[in-house]
Enzyme design. Structure first.
Site, PDB file in Angstrom:
ATOM      1  N   ALA A  11       0.845  -1.207   0.000  1.00 24.93           N
ATOM      2  CA  ALA A  11       0.000   0.000   0.000  1.00 24.93           C
ATOM      3  C   ALA A  11       0.873   1.247   0.000  1.00 24.93           C
ATOM      4  CB  ALA A  11      -0.931  -0.021   1.219  1.00 24.93           C
ATOM      5  N   GLY A  12       1.963   1.171  -0.741  1.00 31.32           N
ATOM      6  CA  GLY A  12       2.871   2.317  -0.831  1.00 31.32           C
ATOM      7  C   GLY A  12       2.405   3.278  -1.919  1.00 31.32           C
ATOM      8  N   GLY A  15       0.657   1.270  -4.720  1.00 23.00           N
ATOM      9  CA  GLY A  15      -0.531   0.632  -4.143  1.00 23.00           C
ATOM     10  C   GLY A  15      -1.660   1.634  -3.922  1.00 23.00           C
ATOM     11  N   ASP A  34      -0.834  -4.372   3.593  1.00 23.00           N
ATOM     12  CA  ASP A  34       0.572  -3.980   3.779  1.00 23.00           C
ATOM     13  C   ASP A  34       1.022  -4.505   5.139  1.00 23.00           C
ATOM     14  OD1 ASP A  34       2.290  -1.472   2.208  1.00 23.00           O
ATOM     15  OD2 ASP A  34       3.054  -2.178   4.142  1.00 23.00           O
ATOM     16  N   THR A 120       6.535  -5.487  -8.552  1.00 27.77           N
ATOM     17  CA  THR A 120       7.774  -5.373  -7.776  1.00 27.77           C
ATOM     18  C   THR A 120       9.006  -5.677  -8.638  1.00 27.77           C
ATOM     19  OG1 THR A 120       6.561  -5.992  -5.788  1.00 27.77           O
ATOM     20  CG2 THR A 120       8.954  -6.246  -5.707  1.00 27.77           C
ATOM     21  N   ASN A 121      10.035  -4.881  -8.459  1.00 29.59           N
ATOM     22  CA  ASN A 121      11.285  -5.032  -9.231  1.00 29.59           C
ATOM     23  C   ASN A 121      12.323  -5.874  -8.490  1.00 29.59           C
ATOM     24  OD1 ASN A 121      11.250  -3.693 -11.755  1.00 29.59           O
ATOM     25  ND2 ASN A 121      11.177  -1.708 -10.721  1.00 29.59           N
ATOM     26  N   ARG A 152       5.660   5.004 -22.117  1.00 27.61           N
ATOM     27  CA  ARG A 152       6.734   6.015 -22.106  1.00 27.61           C
ATOM     28  C   ARG A 152       7.204   6.304 -23.528  1.00 27.61           C
ATOM     29  NH1 ARG A 152       9.645   3.482 -16.718  1.00 27.61           N
ATOM     30  NH2 ARG A 152       8.533   4.837 -15.263  1.00 27.61           N
ATOM     31  N   HIS A 176      12.348  -5.970 -18.304  1.00 22.78           N
ATOM     32  CA  HIS A 176      12.156  -4.581 -17.880  1.00 22.78           C
ATOM     33  C   HIS A 176      13.467  -4.129 -17.268  1.00 22.78           C
ATOM     34  CE1 HIS A 176      10.199  -1.032 -16.423  1.00 22.78           C
ATOM     35  NE2 HIS A 176      10.435  -1.328 -15.166  1.00 22.78           N
TER      36      HIS A 176
HETATM   37  P1  A3D Z   1       6.730   1.927  -1.845  1.00 20.71           P
HETATM   38  O1  A3D Z   1       6.009   3.213  -1.870  1.00 20.71           O
HETATM   39  O2  A3D Z   1       7.934   1.793  -0.980  1.00 20.71           O
HETATM   40  O3  A3D Z   1       5.667   0.789  -1.419  1.00 20.71           O
HETATM   41  C1  A3D Z   1       6.036  -0.529  -1.153  1.00 20.71           C
HETATM   42  C2  A3D Z   1       5.162  -0.998  -0.005  1.00 20.71           C
HETATM   43  O4  A3D Z   1       5.447  -2.397   0.196  1.00 20.71           O
HETATM   44  C3  A3D Z   1       5.426  -0.282   1.326  1.00 20.71           C
HETATM   45  O5  A3D Z   1       4.222   0.303   1.791  1.00 20.71           O
HETATM   46  C4  A3D Z   1       5.913  -1.397   2.239  1.00 20.71           C
HETATM   47  O6  A3D Z   1       5.465  -1.254   3.593  1.00 20.71           O
HETATM   48  C5  A3D Z   1       5.292  -2.610   1.579  1.00 20.71           C
HETATM   49  N1  A3D Z   1       5.932  -3.879   1.956  1.00 20.71           N
HETATM   50  C6  A3D Z   1       7.241  -4.131   2.192  1.00 20.71           C
HETATM   51  N2  A3D Z   1       7.396  -5.429   2.515  1.00 20.71           N
HETATM   52  C7  A3D Z   1       6.163  -5.992   2.461  1.00 20.71           C
HETATM   53  C8  A3D Z   1       5.683  -7.305   2.701  1.00 20.71           C
HETATM   54  N3  A3D Z   1       6.495  -8.299   3.057  1.00 20.71           N
HETATM   55  N4  A3D Z   1       4.358  -7.535   2.562  1.00 20.71           N
HETATM   56  C9  A3D Z   1       3.515  -6.531   2.216  1.00 20.71           C
HETATM   57  N5  A3D Z   1       3.910  -5.266   1.984  1.00 20.71           N
HETATM   58  C10 A3D Z   1       5.222  -5.011   2.114  1.00 20.71           C
HETATM   59  O7  A3D Z   1       7.157   1.479  -3.321  1.00 20.71           O
HETATM   60  P2  A3D Z   1       6.376   1.764  -4.701  1.00 20.71           P
HETATM   61  O8  A3D Z   1       4.927   1.522  -4.503  1.00 20.71           O
HETATM   62  O9  A3D Z   1       6.847   3.050  -5.269  1.00 20.71           O
HETATM   63  O10 A3D Z   1       7.018   0.619  -5.614  1.00 20.71           O
HETATM   64  C11 A3D Z   1       6.725  -0.737  -5.364  1.00 20.71           C
HETATM   65  C12 A3D Z   1       7.583  -1.663  -6.224  1.00 20.71           C
HETATM   66  O11 A3D Z   1       7.260  -1.454  -7.596  1.00 20.71           O
HETATM   67  C13 A3D Z   1       9.100  -1.434  -6.105  1.00 20.71           C
HETATM   68  O12 A3D Z   1       9.760  -2.683  -6.070  1.00 20.71           O
HETATM   69  C14 A3D Z   1       9.448  -0.706  -7.403  1.00 20.71           C
HETATM   70  O13 A3D Z   1      10.790  -0.906  -7.797  1.00 20.71           O
HETATM   71  C15 A3D Z   1       8.474  -1.344  -8.348  1.00 20.71           C
HETATM   72  N6  A3D Z   1       8.212  -0.604  -9.586  1.00 20.71           N
HETATM   73  C16 A3D Z   1       8.088  -1.314 -10.734  1.00 20.71           C
HETATM   74  C17 A3D Z   1       7.827  -0.687 -11.922  1.00 20.71           C
HETATM   75  C18 A3D Z   1       7.698  -1.495 -13.178  1.00 20.71           C
HETATM   76  O14 A3D Z   1       7.461  -0.956 -14.224  1.00 20.71           O
HETATM   77  C19 A3D Z   1       7.856  -2.947 -13.140  1.00 20.71           C
HETATM   78  C20 A3D Z   1       7.681   0.710 -11.975  1.00 20.71           C
HETATM   79  C21 A3D Z   1       7.801   1.431 -10.789  1.00 20.71           C
HETATM   80  C22 A3D Z   1       8.064   0.760  -9.583  1.00 20.71           C
END
Ligand code: A3D
Length: 320
Positions: A11-12, A15, A34, A120-121, A152, A176
């Site tokens: 839920a970051g 999310g 989360d 997730t990456n 993009r 990716h």
């Molecule tokens: P962020 O805002 O940090 O949110 C991640 C959330 O995951 C946080 O709220 C954490 O508390 C939660 N979390 C951590 N560990 C756990 C767990 N074990 N179980 C449940 N929740 C957990 O990150 P974001 O939302 O900006 O990005 C999330 C992911 O997407 C990252 O790995 C990025 O690298 C990836 N991402 C991928 C792309 C693609 O195009 C594939 C693009 C942008 C970001």
């Protein structure tokens, strides 16, 4: 008929944006899960309170217990950590692999019939690991990257040509990451392939090469500007496009990280390819013919993904 249930694991930044978009598009009721206590509950309540103005009735719930995702039709996984400036996506592998294990087990136990979209990456390796940990059918587990990478590319091309983004189509293959493969001859403005547009004087090969490179670096450009995390609006929109294709059986032709077994000469690996997404999940993989240069770029990208999968196996022996 009950509304579909959409579980968002993580839920970051992404999310929360996913939850807001899913609600505004009335795709279904949303559970934000989360490990951080209060975050999913707070975001769920905040988004629910945008309902009266926006005019949606979707229910929003925040959760810290996997039992709350029970029976979800779609799970979108963003749990883990994002990049900071100077980091590559691959630097996230060790920490996010552990996260995929708990997420995979949670989905297997509580939402085994869901269509799962991983964000997730490092994406291609994480979607592979998530599928292994969950044991769900391959056609029900895929990764979002190609829709974003092509969005993009389309955005940059529309700026170059000064035409609507809607009339620009783009084709991006491979993993990716820095080795992604934007295919210019399959990318068009209203059906006119990019190489023809160069011949027509709409742009130059040099400018086009620059746009391809900017697309490859698209994520890093935003990380460099934000400094505290990575892109989240367009990644969320891209995943919602995929979820909608599944929930509404749209048979959309979308590039995604899918399990490829046979096509492209591959034996059972996850990598970005054009697919058809409908009620059956990833219903079809479109196996296009690549020319020599494209195949060389694709091979390089495949090798990079294979390297990451091997690294996962080295970290978690249950994957070997
Ligand atoms: P962020 O805002 O940090 O949110 C991640 C959330 O995951 C946080 O709220 C954490 O508390 C939660 N979390 C951590 N560990 C756990 C767990 N074990 N179980 C449940 N929740 C957990 O990150 P974001 O939302 O900006 O990005 C999330 C992911 O997407 C990252 O790995 C990025 O690298 C990836 N991402 C991928 C792309 C693609 O195009 C594939 C693009 C942008 C970001």
């Amino acid at each position: 008929m009950a509304r579909p249930k959409i579980a968002l694991i993580g839920a970051g930044q992404i999310g929360g944006t996913l939850a807001h978009l899913a609600a505004m598009k009335e795709l279904g009721d949303v559970v934000l899960f989360d490990i951080s206590e209060g975050t999913p509950q707070g975001k769920a309540l905040d988004i629910a309170q945008s309902g009266p103005s926006e005019g949606f009735d979707a229910r929003m719930k925040g959760a810290n217990d996997y039992a709350d995702i029970a029976g979800a039709d779609v799970c979108i996984v963003t749990a883990g950590v994002p990049r900071k400036p100077g980091m590559s996506r691959d630097d996230l592998l060790g920490i996010n692999l552990k996260v995929m294990k708990s997420v995979g087990e949670g989905i297997a136990k509580h939402a085994p019939d869901a269509f799962v979209i991983c964000i997730t990456n490092p994406l291609d390796a994480m979607v592979w690991a998530l599928r292994e940990f969950s044991g769900l059918p391959h056609n029900k587990v895929c990764g979002m990257a190609g829709v974003l990478d092509s969005a993009r590319f389309r955005h940059f091309l529309s700026l170059e040509f000064n035409v609507s983004m809607r009339d620009v189509t783009a084709f991006v293959l491979g993993g990716h990451g820095d080795t992604m493969v934007p295919l210019t001859r399959y990318s068009t403005v209203a059906g006119i392939p990019l190489p023809d547009l160069v011949k027509m004087g709409w742009t130059t090969q040099e400018k086009l090469d620059g746009i391809v490179q900017r697309t490859r670096d698209g994520g890093a450009e935003i990380v460099g500007l934000l400094k505290t995390g990575s892109a989240f609006y367009a990644p969320a929109t891209s995943a919602i496009e995929m979820a909608e294709a599944y929930l509404k059986d749209q048979k959309r032709v979308l590039p995604c990280a899918a399990h490829v077994d046979g096509a492209y000469g591959l034996k059972g690996m996850y990598v970005g390819v054009p697919t058809v997404i409908g009620a059956g999940g990833v219903e079809k993989i479109i196996d296009i013919k690549l020319d020599r240069d494209e195949q060389a770029m694709m091979d390089k990208s495949i090798e990079a993904v294979k390297g990451l999968v091997e690294a996962c196996k080295g970290i978690d022996s249950s994957l070997a």
